[in-house]
Write a protein that holds these residues in place. Structure first.
Motif, PDB file in Angstrom:
ATOM      1  N   LEU A 149       0.637  -0.922  -0.371  1.00 33.18           N
ATOM      2  CA  LEU A 149       0.233   0.116   0.111  1.00 33.18           C
ATOM      3  C   LEU A 149       1.010   1.337  -0.002  1.00 33.18           C
ATOM      4  CD1 LEU A 149      -2.878  -0.668   2.655  1.00 33.18           C
ATOM      5  CD2 LEU A 149      -2.838  -0.703  -0.372  1.00 33.18           C
ATOM      6  N   PHE A 150       2.263   1.149   0.539  1.00 34.86           N
ATOM      7  CA  PHE A 150       3.098   2.199   0.021  1.00 34.86           C
ATOM      8  C   PHE A 150       3.347   2.860  -0.598  1.00 34.86           C
ATOM      9  CE2 PHE A 150       4.485   1.406   4.730  1.00 34.86           C
ATOM     10  CZ  PHE A 150       4.026   2.308   5.460  1.00 34.86           C
ATOM     11  N   THR A 151       3.773   3.884  -0.967  1.00 30.98           N
ATOM     12  CA  THR A 151       3.688   5.134  -2.651  1.00 30.98           C
ATOM     13  C   THR A 151       5.248   5.195  -2.113  1.00 30.98           C
ATOM     14  OG1 THR A 151       2.460   6.684  -2.250  1.00 30.98           O
ATOM     15  CG2 THR A 151       1.791   5.188  -3.492  1.00 30.98           C
ATOM     16  N   PRO A 152       6.061   5.448  -3.520  1.00 33.24           N
ATOM     17  CA  PRO A 152       7.663   5.830  -3.078  1.00 33.24           C
ATOM     18  C   PRO A 152       7.391   7.019  -2.337  1.00 33.24           C
ATOM     19  CG  PRO A 152       7.067   4.761  -5.411  1.00 33.24           C
ATOM     20  CD  PRO A 152       6.045   5.125  -4.489  1.00 33.24           C
ATOM     21  N   ILE A 153       8.491   7.715  -1.515  1.00 33.09           N
ATOM     22  CA  ILE A 153       8.507   8.181  -0.684  1.00 33.09           C
ATOM     23  C   ILE A 153       9.032   9.410  -1.591  1.00 33.09           C
ATOM     24  CG2 ILE A 153      10.359   9.796   0.641  1.00 33.09           C
ATOM     25  CD1 ILE A 153       9.946   6.809   2.750  1.00 33.09           C
ATOM     26  N   LYS A 154       8.593  10.581  -2.101  1.00 30.83           N
ATOM     27  CA  LYS A 154       9.367  11.574  -3.075  1.00 30.83           C
ATOM     28  C   LYS A 154      10.444  12.112  -2.106  1.00 30.83           C
ATOM     29  CE  LYS A 154       5.669  11.194  -5.592  1.00 30.83           C
ATOM     30  NZ  LYS A 154       4.432  11.761  -5.289  1.00 30.83           N
ATOM     31  N   VAL A 155      11.265  13.442  -2.862  1.00 27.39           N
ATOM     32  CA  VAL A 155      12.215  13.608  -2.630  1.00 27.39           C
ATOM     33  C   VAL A 155      12.432  14.673  -1.135  1.00 27.39           C
ATOM     34  CG1 VAL A 155      12.699  14.678  -4.404  1.00 27.39           C
ATOM     35  CG2 VAL A 155      14.427  13.895  -3.302  1.00 27.39           C
ATOM     36  N   TRP A 156      11.173  15.384  -1.680  1.00 30.32           N
ATOM     37  CA  TRP A 156      11.100  16.802  -1.320  1.00 30.32           C
ATOM     38  C   TRP A 156      10.420  16.228   0.062  1.00 30.32           C
ATOM     39  CZ3 TRP A 156       9.723  15.959  -5.740  1.00 30.32           C
ATOM     40  CH2 TRP A 156       8.531  15.195  -6.389  1.00 30.32           C
ATOM     41  N   ASN A 157       9.466  14.959   0.419  1.00 33.33           N
ATOM     42  CA  ASN A 157       9.691  15.282   1.394  1.00 33.33           C
ATOM     43  C   ASN A 157       9.873  14.045   2.362  1.00 33.33           C
ATOM     44  OD1 ASN A 157       6.555  16.179   0.869  1.00 33.33           O
ATOM     45  ND2 ASN A 157       5.792  13.552  -0.103  1.00 33.33           N
TER      46      ASN A 157
END
Length: 539
Positions: A149-157
């Motif tokens: 269910l996780f989506t990849p972490i955006k670099v700005w997050n």
């Protein structure tokens, strides 16, 4: 002699008696009173197919066939199904399913199967009466993937002390556990609220590996994500400009730092850059954290002179005068291995990078990743404007280009010498425009172009190529909306392999703006396109 005749008569009478009894027996075997169980013949209608093999799958087969004995002995076909982790089916203890059904399909998910474990299935027809099961039909090895269910972490997050975690919903999602990779500092969060799809966690330890996990009520995993918090400026050993409020501090510092230095800028602060020649490799980065990027206002441009390995910008915003400012306007003799923009924003500039004037100048790799490029004048994301200038490999990935005339342009007298161009996970909106090109070259050679997972939205007029087309073009999972205006001849028409999608930008994106293009919200609303375009716009 009479004895011989008598003996012969006896044998003749015996034969007759045997024939009579045989006929009587045959007559007595009336089909309506046949003793013993009836028999039938069945067979499978097809092999077993696996449908949607991912986090769940369906075993599917066609209806079986049956023959039967007698007018009133019709056999209805059922199916014996076995699913096992034993490929030989000799160990009944390893059977997950072993039952008879009338259905011609079986749904399997992580409820029934352990994710990533290998399984096998076999099916045969069985009649409702009598005997006559078919031989087994078998599948090859299969498995289900765990639900993620996780989506990849955006670099700005992601920062040195915080992370924003995004995840999808599942009916049985109840909790999230976040802990250091060594199992310490474990924290548990209730995520059972069906409207909860994001969480910001603070108070993390810098430069540390973490793992986050989602669980059902029975502690079965619904996703796992690992991440590493960023180091602090001090831990990373960056040159720290955050303590100064002087907008010229960056330009003054660049004259003194050693080659390969990384300079940390204060978030939200504007640094002013006049014309400046870089003669050493350097990386400029906004300090770890959330909030507005450090802003670099270009009144002119960076020139480059000499040989260096890397010039990189990370998490910064370049802006200036669309009539005369660039990030790079390289006119001096230079050899640069790599120029890279990572998680940057470039806006209101005449061009992002231009190479011009006499004297050999070359860039081996030119990379724009996780970035937004918007409202750029007629010198584009890349312009090669002299025959002494060259760029070997170009990679535009995980990025958005809004309101550019060209993407890549060569001056009219310049021989193109691009080795490879990669456009991947990218969204183009009103780019190119004004009947300009994705790659403009009228002479020379372009070796290869690869386009993957890319979405081309509205434009008032675009073209693919000018006179020179790449020798090799590879396209996969890429689409163009129906409201584009595009060229039609061999060079100008849409890149072969990009699929013409039957919906407009208004139907695909959340809020596309066809007048103030940079004001667009390009979040993808069409579920069929959730795997294409810049990942920042995907749900």
């Amino acid at each position: 002699m009479r004895y011989k005749n008598f003996t012969g008569s006896v044998f003749s009478y015996g034969r007759m008696l045997f024939l009579f009894l045989l006929v009587a027996v045959m007559y007595a075997c009336n089909k309506d009173v046949a003793p013993g169980p009836p028999t039938s013949l069945t067979q499978m209608g097809s092999a077993i197919t696996l449908v949607h093999a991912d986090t769940s799958l369906v075993l599917q087969w066609e209806a079986g066939h049956a023959a039967w004995e007698g007018d009133s002995r019709r056999a209805e076909v059922s199916y014996e199904v076995q699913v096992s982790s034993d490929s030989t089916f000799n160990d009944a203890a390893q059977n997950v399913f072993d039952f008879v059904t009338d259905s011609t399909s079986l749904f399997l998910s992580d409820q029934e199967l352990t994710p990533l474990e290998p399984y096998f299935a076999r099916v045969r027809t069985v009649p409702s009466t009598g005997t006559g099961s078919s031989s087994w039909m078998r599948t090859s090895r299969f498995q289900v993937r765990p639900i993620e269910l996780f989506t990849p972490i955006k670099v700005w997050n992601l920062s040195h002390e915080a992370v924003v975690l995004n995840f999808g919903r599942h009916g049985e999602l109840t909790k999230m556990v976040v802990e250091k990779a060594d199992g310490s500092d474990s924290q548990e969060f209730n995520v059972s609220n069906d409207e909860l799809i994001t969480m910001q966690l603070e108070g993390l330890t810098s430069n540390t590996d973490y793992v986050a996990r989602l669980f059902r009520h029975d502690d079965r995993s619904l996703g796992e994500l690992t991440f590493t918090t960023k180091p602090t400026v001090e831990e990373a050993g960056y040159i720290d400009l955050r303590g100064s409020s002087d907008p010229k501090i960056l330009q003054n510092t660049l004259t003194t730092v050693p080659d390969g230095s990384v300079i940390a800028l204060k978030r939200g602060m504007t640094y002013t850059m006049e014309g400046f020649t870089l003669d050493r490799g350097v990386t400029l980065v906004s300090e770890p954290g959330f909030g507005p990027q450090a802003r670099i206002e270009m009144s002119s441009s960076f020139n480059v002179e000499g040989a260096m390995d890397l010039i990189k910008f990370e998490d910064v915003h370049f802006t200036g005068d669309i009539g005369g400012s660039y990030v790079f306007n390289i006119s001096r003799v230079a050899t640069i291995n790599k120029i890279e923009f990572e998680a940057c924003r470039m806006s209101e500039l005449r061009g992002v990078m231009r190479l011009q004037s006499e004297g050999q100048k070359s860039v081996n790799e030119y990379v724009i990743n996780n970035s937004i490029v918007q409202n750029i004048g007629n010198y584009n994301a890349l312009t090669i404007d002299h025959s002494d200038a060259s760029v070997r490999d170009v990679r535009f990935t995980n990025s958005t280009f809004i309101n550019l005339q060209y993407i890549i342009r060569h001056g009219g007298s310049v021989d193109a010498s691009l080795n490879s161009v990669l456009i991947e996970n990218t969204t183009l909106y009103h780019s190119p425009s004004d009947n300009r090109h994705i790659i403009d070259a009228s002479r020379g050679e372009i070796s290869n172009l690869t386009v993957r997972n890319t979405l081309i939205g509205y434009t008032s007029g675009g073209r693919s190529f000018n006179r020179v087309m790449p020798n090799s073009i590879t396209v996969s999972n890429s689409f163009a909306t129906s409201d584009i205006t595009w060229g039609s001849n061999t060079q100008q028409r849409m890149i072969e392999g990009v699929i013409a999608y039957g919906r407009t930008s208004e139907q695909v994106f959340a809020n596309p703006d066809k007048s103030n293009y940079a004001n667009s919200d390009l979040t993808i609303m069409d579920e069929a396109l959730f795997t294409v375009g810049d990942p920042r716009w995907r749900p």
